[in-house]
Write an enzyme that holds these catalytic residues in place. Sequence first.
Site, short mmCIF file in Angstrom:
data_model
loop_
_atom_site.label_atom_id
_atom_site.label_comp_id
_atom_site.label_asym_id
_atom_site.label_seq_id
_atom_site.Cartn_x
_atom_site.Cartn_y
_atom_site.Cartn_z
N GLU A 53 0.77 -1.15 0.00
CA GLU A 53 0.06 0.06 0.04
C GLU A 53 0.72 1.22 0.06
OE1 GLU A 53 -2.70 -0.37 -0.75
OE2 GLU A 53 -3.11 -2.66 -0.26
N HIS A 108 1.53 1.97 -3.32
CA HIS A 108 0.37 2.93 -4.33
C HIS A 108 0.51 4.10 -3.61
CE1 HIS A 108 -1.70 -0.43 -6.07
NE2 HIS A 108 -1.80 -1.10 -5.03
#
Length: 493
Positions: A259, A262
């Site tokens: 994450e 991202h």
Amino acid sequence: MRETYDEMMAHCRETVALSQISGILSWDQETMMPKGAAHQRSEWMGALESTLHARETDPRIGDWLAALCGADLGQEAAANIRHIDHAHARAIRVPADLAVEIARVTSVSQGVWARARAEGDFAAFAPTLQRVLELHRQKAVALSDGSDPYDALLDAFEPGATAAGLTTLFAGLRAGLTDLLARIRDTGQGAPALDFQFDVDLQKGLADELAGAFGYDWSRGRLDAAVHPFSSGSGDDVRITTRFDPRDPFNCIYSTIHETGHATYEQNIRHAYSGTPLGRGVSMGVHESQSRIYENQLGRSRAFCGWLFQRMQAVFGDFGVHDPETFYRLVNAVKPGCIRTEADEVQYNLHILMRFDLERALIAGDLDVADLEGTWNERFLADFGTPVDGPANGVLQDVHWSVGLFGYFPTYTLGNIHAAGLFEAMNRAVPDLDAQLTRGDTAAARGWLGDNVHRFGGLFEPRDLIERATGQATSEGPLLAYLNAKFGALYGV
Ligand code: ZN
């Protein structure tokens, strides 16, 4: 011309702001919202959605775009116009009553899927899936210009990609992956075991450290727990989530690194693009390449695992693994399993290629929902060499189809393919990358991604962006070479 463009962009900026607010509400729903607020929240979300839909289909956008046709306002304006045109064309092609029916059906279909999954009963979900599928077929036909309807669905997540192009790209990949997996299985080597309770507060501390080590800007983000980890937002507010399992610290560690990949993509986009269509990641495939290169090529490398092993010993004490080599094998173990999200690097893409073929057949009408479970089980056995362990771990394991996300799955594998191509180019540019990762230092790797991918946001078409960065046409070659080298050495095959 410039005035028309400015007027259109003012409208667009307000739409982007509202959609960011919708994103924060979704984040809140998964992390902070009191359970009792669910009904009220769904009303808020409904109100925002209809406002957003009205703004996206506003007839003035068509007038502005027509007036701007052929205008030369520079590269960035041209890219903004391209994005606005793409979104507007998609929004106005779907009849309003179809859009309303899709929203109505998918608001309940996820619940039907969750119950069927809990009970391991595909037949209980099949009629709902049939309805979701029919509606998305209608949507695909409405969106396509007589071309492959699947392409119109794919286009929402990966503009410019086509099913035909992906089929060619994936065919070589599948052959190489099934071959590598069979060779690894034939060695009969088991995986090292882990038997320790990893304190959740200590895991949270390590997750914070890892997000920082991968360049997460804490002044413009935060990390919370969620059932299914995700990252959301763009510009100056990009939030990530992770999850904690006391028996399996790697769940938290690699979700966090993924994450963060991202999130740093979003945080590193040129600030001037903020609040415009250029101010966010350009496609799901490119986004996934950034999370995967952090998670796998960097985070699961031998060099970085050496550093991580030391940090884990410092944080948790003796957790039963006593040397970096065993630790590296533990992190990269290739084990039998039916669940996509738990799959290792060798098997992960086989899960995706199977879903891609099945959903293409569903949309094309070549596969009936009634036959989906049987077809799934046969294909799984053929590709993985082991039978499916019940429908909850088979055809019912993913939420995507229940909410109509047809065309989304292939972007995961496209991301892995892009990550491998980018990693080759990164290694050429940063020859001592391994020496840096041994110290837990990702700065040069991040800097290269920032310069070659992140900062551009939505400026280029997805495939062009990647090919500029890698210096070569997209192919499955770099991913297969990377996996064969890494797992060939690990398993002696
Ligand atoms: Zn991801």
